[in-house]
Design an enzyme around this catalytic site. Structure first.
Site: not given
Ligand code: ADE
Length: 233
Positions: A13, A79, A175-176, A199
């Protein structure tokens, strides 16, 4: 004088951003390398914070306290929680929430951090506008502005995804972002979270994530470079 702090969780990243820095200088604090320099003419500090909200908050505060950044941007993958956001599409945060913060049993709404006067941390209007234009220049017609939901969990189950959507009405999960937004809010500095979808945060995520991680991460870094250019003007 503007100085932009740029945070990504993973090497993929941030590596193209670090590679494009001019007058580069590196300082290590608490185990993370902070690369100072100019990006597209703008003074910046780039750091790979590591995965999760504690790592992100730690680096965001160091950027504020030790490097005196004036703005924060979080770049990376996410995601999708939104039917309209497909793999490779881009999301600019309107605001960010901790989807895993829950003091419900003692009377607080889901996601609310006790003691703070907001449930979702609002992104800066100017950064949002510049990030949207930057995203559209990289991938026209595939950018949305919306809420980011962050937690210390990789989401790959339909039921968990549905619960996060119901609790937050967010467009993407990662997650951040909310941790960085939270630190920016406490320090009263403008921020924006910029994410590219890797995703769908459901049972296809375990297959899709490894396939699309690098493509999405680099696309988001390209947008961040455009944002730096725009902020410099
Ligand atoms: N970063 C990318 N895809 C993710 C997901 N499915 N859950 C949490 N963080 C992510």
């Amino acid at each position: 004088m503007k100085k932009l702090g740029i945070i990504g969780a993973m090497q993929v990243e941030v590596e193209t951003l670090v590679a494009n820095l001019k007058e580069k200088n590196c300082r290590t604090v608490a185990g993370s390398d902070y690369y100072e320099g100019t990006l597209e003419g703008l003074p910046v500090v780039v750091v790979q914070c590591g995965i999760g909200k504690v790592n992100a908050a730690l680096c965001a505060q160091i950027l504020c306290s030790e490097f005196a950044v004036t703005h924060l941007v979080n770049t990376g993958v996410a995601g999708s929680l939104d039917r309209d956001l497909d793999i490779g599409d881009l999301l600019v945060s309107r605001d960010a929430v901790h989807h895993d913060f829950d003091c419900g049993p003692v009377g607080y709404p889901r996601c609310q951090v006790p003691g703070l006067d907001v449930l979702a941390f609002p992104a800066d209007e100017q950064l949002m506008a510049l990030a949207f234009t930057a995203a559209e220049s990289v991938n026209p017609g595939h950018t949305k502005v919306g809420r980011v939901a962050s937690g210390d969990q990789f989401i790959s189950r339909r039921d968990v995804k549905a619960e996060i959507i119901a609790n937050t009405q967010a467009c993407c999960t990662e997650m951040e972002g909310a941790a960085i937004a939270h630190v920016a809010y406490r320090n009263r500095i403008p921020f924006v979270v910029l994410r590219a979808i890797s995703d769908k945060a459901d049972d296809s995520a375990e297959m899709d994530y490894p396939t699309f991680e690098a493509i999405a991460a680099r696309r988001c870094a390209a947008v961040t470079m455009e944002l730096a250019k725009a902020l410099c003007e």
